[in-house]
Design a protein around this motif. Structure first.
Motif, PDB file in Angstrom:
ATOM      1  N   UNK A 155      20.382  26.203  10.001  1.00  0.00           N
ATOM      2  CA  UNK A 155      20.626  26.150   8.562  1.00  0.00           C
ATOM      3  C   UNK A 155      21.268  27.452   8.118  1.00  0.00           C
ATOM      4  N   UNK A 156      22.115  27.342   7.111  1.00  0.00           N
ATOM      5  CA  UNK A 156      22.774  28.504   6.517  1.00  0.00           C
ATOM      6  C   UNK A 156      22.682  28.358   5.004  1.00  0.00           C
ATOM      7  N   UNK A 157      22.126  29.360   4.335  1.00  0.00           N
ATOM      8  CA  UNK A 157      22.050  29.374   2.880  1.00  0.00           C
ATOM      9  C   UNK A 157      23.357  29.889   2.306  1.00  0.00           C
ATOM     10  N   UNK A 158      23.863  29.213   1.271  1.00  0.00           N
ATOM     11  CA  UNK A 158      25.138  29.589   0.659  1.00  0.00           C
ATOM     12  C   UNK A 158      24.906  29.911  -0.814  1.00  0.00           C
ATOM     13  N   UNK A 159      25.757  30.750  -1.412  1.00  0.00           N
ATOM     14  CA  UNK A 159      25.483  31.261  -2.766  1.00  0.00           C
ATOM     15  C   UNK A 159      25.681  30.255  -3.887  1.00  0.00           C
ATOM     16  N   UNK A 160      26.538  29.244  -3.698  1.00  0.00           N
ATOM     17  CA  UNK A 160      26.798  28.294  -4.774  1.00  0.00           C
ATOM     18  C   UNK A 160      27.204  26.955  -4.180  1.00  0.00           C
ATOM     19  N   UNK A 161      27.060  25.917  -4.993  1.00  0.00           N
ATOM     20  CA  UNK A 161      27.458  24.589  -4.546  1.00  0.00           C
ATOM     21  C   UNK A 161      28.970  24.457  -4.610  1.00  0.00           C
ATOM     22  N   UNK A 162      29.508  23.666  -3.720  1.00  0.00           N
ATOM     23  CA  UNK A 162      30.949  23.483  -3.626  1.00  0.00           C
ATOM     24  C   UNK A 162      31.291  22.886  -2.281  1.00  0.00           C
ATOM     25  N   UNK A 163      32.510  23.124  -1.814  1.00  0.00           N
ATOM     26  CA  UNK A 163      32.962  22.614  -0.518  1.00  0.00           C
ATOM     27  C   UNK A 163      33.021  23.759   0.490  1.00  0.00           C
ATOM     28  N   UNK A 164      32.503  23.499   1.688  1.00  0.00           N
ATOM     29  CA  UNK A 164      32.469  24.507   2.746  1.00  0.00           C
ATOM     30  C   UNK A 164      32.973  23.913   4.055  1.00  0.00           C
ATOM     31  N   UNK A 165      33.548  24.768   4.872  1.00  0.00           N
ATOM     32  CA  UNK A 165      34.005  24.359   6.199  1.00  0.00           C
ATOM     33  C   UNK A 165      32.966  24.779   7.232  1.00  0.00           C
ATOM     34  N   UNK A 166      32.474  23.801   7.985  1.00  0.00           N
ATOM     35  CA  UNK A 166      31.462  24.049   9.007  1.00  0.00           C
ATOM     36  C   UNK A 166      32.114  23.906  10.376  1.00  0.00           C
ATOM     37  N   UNK A 167      31.939  24.929  11.226  1.00  0.00           N
ATOM     38  CA  UNK A 167      32.550  24.899  12.557  1.00  0.00           C
ATOM     39  C   UNK A 167      31.509  25.198  13.619  1.00  0.00           C
ATOM     40  N   UNK A 168      31.498  24.376  14.656  1.00  0.00           N
ATOM     41  CA  UNK A 168      30.636  24.584  15.815  1.00  0.00           C
ATOM     42  C   UNK A 168      31.449  25.273  16.904  1.00  0.00           C
ATOM     43  N   UNK A 169      30.944  26.375  17.426  1.00  0.00           N
ATOM     44  CA  UNK A 169      31.624  27.119  18.493  1.00  0.00           C
ATOM     45  C   UNK A 169      31.365  26.409  19.810  1.00  0.00           C
ATOM     46  N   UNK A 170      32.344  25.629  20.260  1.00  0.00           N
ATOM     47  CA  UNK A 170      32.160  24.798  21.459  1.00  0.00           C
ATOM     48  C   UNK A 170      31.962  25.637  22.711  1.00  0.00           C
ATOM     49  N   UNK A 171      32.384  26.905  22.677  1.00  0.00           N
ATOM     50  CA  UNK A 171      32.204  27.757  23.859  1.00  0.00           C
ATOM     51  C   UNK A 171      30.746  28.123  24.084  1.00  0.00           C
ATOM     52  N   UNK A 172      29.899  27.913  23.051  1.00  0.00           N
ATOM     53  CA  UNK A 172      28.473  28.240  23.199  1.00  0.00           C
ATOM     54  C   UNK A 172      27.630  27.022  23.575  1.00  0.00           C
ATOM     55  N   UNK A 173      28.268  25.856  23.756  1.00  0.00           N
ATOM     56  CA  UNK A 173      27.530  24.669  24.176  1.00  0.00           C
ATOM     57  C   UNK A 173      27.068  24.809  25.621  1.00  0.00           C
ATOM     58  N   UNK A 174      25.924  24.234  25.984  1.00  0.00           N
ATOM     59  CA  UNK A 174      25.473  24.276  27.381  1.00  0.00           C
ATOM     60  C   UNK A 174      26.495  23.606  28.307  1.00  0.00           C
ATOM     61  N   UNK A 175      26.482  24.005  29.545  1.00  0.00           N
ATOM     62  CA  UNK A 175      27.422  23.445  30.518  1.00  0.00           C
ATOM     63  C   UNK A 175      27.240  21.935  30.627  1.00  0.00           C
ATOM     64  N   UNK A 176      28.356  21.208  30.583  1.00  0.00           N
ATOM     65  CA  UNK A 176      28.312  19.765  30.710  1.00  0.00           C
ATOM     66  C   UNK A 176      28.152  19.011  29.408  1.00  0.00           C
ATOM     67  N   UNK A 177      27.965  19.756  28.286  1.00  0.00           N
ATOM     68  CA  UNK A 177      27.804  19.114  26.978  1.00  0.00           C
ATOM     69  C   UNK A 177      29.093  19.284  26.190  1.00  0.00           C
ATOM     70  N   UNK A 178      29.617  18.192  25.658  1.00  0.00           N
ATOM     71  CA  UNK A 178      30.834  18.232  24.866  1.00  0.00           C
ATOM     72  C   UNK A 178      30.644  17.416  23.592  1.00  0.00           C
ATOM     73  N   UNK A 179      31.431  17.766  22.575  1.00  0.00           N
ATOM     74  CA  UNK A 179      31.424  16.969  21.357  1.00  0.00           C
ATOM     75  C   UNK A 179      31.954  15.571  21.655  1.00  0.00           C
ATOM     76  N   UNK A 180      31.389  14.590  20.990  1.00  0.00           N
ATOM     77  CA  UNK A 180      31.848  13.216  21.181  1.00  0.00           C
ATOM     78  C   UNK A 180      33.287  13.077  20.692  1.00  0.00           C
ATOM     79  N   UNK A 181      33.988  12.156  21.285  1.00  0.00           N
ATOM     80  CA  UNK A 181      35.372  11.908  20.909  1.00  0.00           C
ATOM     81  C   UNK A 181      35.449  11.495  19.433  1.00  0.00           C
ATOM     82  N   UNK A 182      36.376  12.116  18.711  1.00  0.00           N
ATOM     83  CA  UNK A 182      36.549  11.782  17.306  1.00  0.00           C
ATOM     84  C   UNK A 182      35.739  12.636  16.348  1.00  0.00           C
TER      85      UNK A 182
END
Length: 420
Positions: free
Chosen positions: A70-97
């Motif tokens: 979880x990440x607390x943000x200062x105000x409501x609105x639109x935010x861009x959320x990014x997952x750092x795929x290089x930190x995923x465990x070996x053999x785990x990948x994001x699903x297609x799409x």
């Protein structure tokens, strides 16, 4: 920015155009939250880095041992959320799409959830989809039951008086505000909740004694009384705002831990809400079906004139209904404050239409219809977020109500009646 420890969160304000050095803030300082749970085919994914940017803000965190982040943000609105795929465990990948990064937008609550799928995805990876569906269904059941608490009170009032009470949303707000106030006095949260529910019951008593009973004695019509309820709602809402303020405040323990039960994950607060709502609703059902006062209440709702002719004190029953309705609305408001999470001066107004949807969908004036309708609304609101944008989930619930009433105007458990 240095990577924080697992489960910790680092924040900074984005640099200003004049080159000002970003200002660091501590975790938990903000009251709006973006969160999620990372789970692969083999279980939770820990130590995966997530970053959030938008509205002049940057923050990042890593998932904990349960995959939660979880990440607390200062105000409501639109935010861009990014997952750092290089930190995923070996053999785990994001699903297609899966979109990465993706944009999330707050829609009337202080908590936005976004889920990343791993493996083969929704189409082929039925296990991941099933897990998400179960999680949303459990959350929807919890939401539907807390809606039902308020809807049952509203249905009882409508059934015994015929009044459509638009001030019911403010009765919901009062419960959360009183709980926050009592907790702020240093009382244990359980004691604060009990006192807040008593305060909601007292508000119901004062409303009927000071306003609705005199109007009934004067023979006021239902439409003028409904307009009075709208004025009362506005008055109460801004009295609350004047004394409480416009900020979002948190009840003690608002950020509960995530519990894992096999494929189901649910926060401690949502589980407590589900159990509490279910117990209270079962008690109300028992009282209505098995006690003299419950049978008297159903008699007044069915035919007040005949009930009075049978020796039932109609005014006493109506007064009791207002007390019980106020208590149930207050408890529903407290649970809604934990579900959102957060206490605001207009939080009751935000779910008033959903409460009306549950009552109307189940059948006006029928207590068990209000229960069934609220559960359907809660389930649809949460499950629909799998396919719909968060901004549209409440619209979808109201659309379902409209479609049902087009084919069954009396609601699911209502009965046909001739008017005029």
């Amino acid at each position: 920015m240095c990577a924080p420890a697992a489960g910790a969160t680092a924040y900074s304000a984005a640099s200003t155009s004049n080159g000002t050095v970003p200002t660091s803030v501590q975790a938990g300082e903000f009251q709006n939250r973006i969160s999620g749970v990372l789970r692969g085919a083999d279980g939770p994914l820990a130590d995966v880095r997530i970053s959030v940017t938008g509205e002049g803000f940057e923050g990042e965190t890593t998932s904990n041992e349960n995959g939660g982040w979880s990440i607390d943000v200062p105000e409501q609105g639109s935010y861009e959320v990014e997952l750092d795929e290089s930190t995923l465990p070996e053999g785990v990948e994001l699903a297609e799409g899966q979109q990465n990064p993706r944009t999330v937008t707050f829609a009337g609550t202080t908590n936005v959830t976004t889920l990343f799928l791993f493996g083969e995805g929704i189409v082929a990876g039925t296990n991941s989809f099933f897990n998400i569906l179960v999680d949303r269904a459990v959350a929807g059941l919890s939401f539907g039951l807390l809606l039902a608490l308020s809807a049952v009170g509203l249905s009882l009032i409508f059934g015994t008086t015929g009044l459509t009470n638009f001030a019911h949303g403010e009765m919901v707000t009062i419960g959360a505000v009183l709980a926050f106030a009592f907790a702020g006095m240093g009382l244990p949260i359980f004691v604060a909740i009990v006192l807040a529910v008593i305060g909601g019951a007292a508000l119901g008593y004062m409303q009927d004694a000071g306003l609705w009973k005199p109007l009934r004695k004067r023979g006021s019509g239902l439409v003028p009384m409904m307009i009075v309820s709208i004025g009362l709602a506005l008055a109460l809402r801004y009295i609350i705002q004047f004394n409480f303020g416009g900020a979002t405040e948190q009840l003690p323990g608002a950020q509960g831990r995530v519990l894992e039960f096999g494929v189901v994950s649910i926060t401690q607060n949502n589980l407590n809400s589900l159990i509490t709502s279910l117990i209270i609703i079962l008690v109300i059902a028992f009282l209505l079906l098995r006690t003299r006062i419950g049978k008297a209440t159903r008699a007044v709702a069915d035919n007040p004139a005949l009930a009075a002719a049978s020796g039932i004190d109609v005014d006493r029953v109506i007064r009791l209904v207002w007390v019980v309705g106020g208590a149930l609305a207050a408890l529903g408001g407290i649970l809604w404050a934990y579900y959102r999470p957060g206490v605001t001066f207009n939080m009751g107004q935000q779910i008033l239409l959903l409460i009306f949807a549950g009552v109307t969908l189940g059948g006006l004036g029928t207590v068990f219809g209000a229960l069934l309708g609220s559960i359907i609304v809660g389930l649809f609101v949460e499950v629909s977020t799998i396919w719909l944008q968060a901004d549209l989930k409440y619209v979808g619930a109201l659309l379902i109500m409209i479609l049902v009433l087009l084919f069954r105007p009396q609601g699911i458990l209502g009965r046909r009646e001739r008017i005029g």
